[in-house]
Scaffold this motif. Structure first.
Motif, PDB file in Angstrom:
ATOM      1  N   SER A  16       0.295  -0.971   0.080  1.00 47.87           N
ATOM      2  CA  SER A  16      -0.054   0.302  -0.104  1.00 47.87           C
ATOM      3  C   SER A  16       1.000   1.302   0.375  1.00 47.87           C
ATOM      4  CB  SER A  16      -0.985  -0.214   0.887  1.00 47.87           C
ATOM      5  OG  SER A  16      -2.042  -1.104   0.864  1.00 47.87           O
ATOM      6  N   HIS A  72      -4.112   3.475  -6.256  1.00 49.51           N
ATOM      7  CA  HIS A  72      -4.777   2.919  -5.184  1.00 49.51           C
ATOM      8  C   HIS A  72      -4.742   0.892  -5.023  1.00 49.51           C
ATOM      9  CE1 HIS A  72      -7.546   6.103  -4.657  1.00 49.51           C
ATOM     10  NE2 HIS A  72      -7.281   6.043  -5.733  1.00 49.51           N
ATOM     11  N   THR A  74      -5.168  -3.227  -4.428  1.00 46.57           N
ATOM     12  CA  THR A  74      -6.199  -4.120  -3.321  1.00 46.57           C
ATOM     13  C   THR A  74      -6.457  -5.188  -3.793  1.00 46.57           C
ATOM     14  OG1 THR A  74      -9.084  -4.068  -3.263  1.00 46.57           O
ATOM     15  CG2 THR A  74      -8.438  -3.370  -5.455  1.00 46.57           C
TER      16      THR A  74
END
Length: 135
Positions: A16, A72, A74
């Motif tokens: 992240s 981003h 995920t």
């Protein structure tokens, strides 16, 4: 050494952190994410792999305004390898300044170092067609 729940948390946060550092322009801190000799494979974008953390930072700077405004990550899946390394697979979504977006899969080899977990190899797979290209 056993792969623990703490290791899973640290590696997920490591993956992240890449987006946070890129989006804030803190490319000089990429050594907090990658090993000094990282191989960052962007061949799916028609480029040669980047060799070393300095080359990754330089490539980000060279892109300038073409960089996404938001990275981003995920769907992180971690698998312990027999040699103590960890294979990490995650999805990346890049949002561009014009509102368009793109999707990639990151395939990472994560290594335990004296400074904590670091990504030693990253291959980026761009998504251009649905269902993995199988229509």
């Amino acid at each position: 050494m056993a792969f623990t729940a703490d290791d899973r948390t640290e590696i997920t946060e490591l993956i992240s952190m890449h987006g946070h550092l890129c989006d804030s322009g803190e490319l000089d801190r990429l050594d907090e994410v990658f090993t000094p000799d990282v191989v960052y494979d962007v061949s799916d974008f028609g480029q040669e792999p980047l060799l070393g953390v300095a080359a990754c930072a330089a490539a980000g700077r060279a892109l300038g305004e073409l960089n996404p405004v938001a990275h981003h990550v995920t769907n992180v899946v971690l698998t312990e390898a027999a040699d103590g390394r960890v294979h990490a697979r995650s999805k990346g979504i890049g949002v561009n300044a014009d509102g368009t977006a793109g999707s990639v899969t990151y395939e990472d080899t994560v290594i335990r170092t004296p400074h904590g977990w670091r990504i030693g190899h990253r291959k980026i797979h761009a998504h251009r067609t649905p269902l993995g290209g199988h229509v």
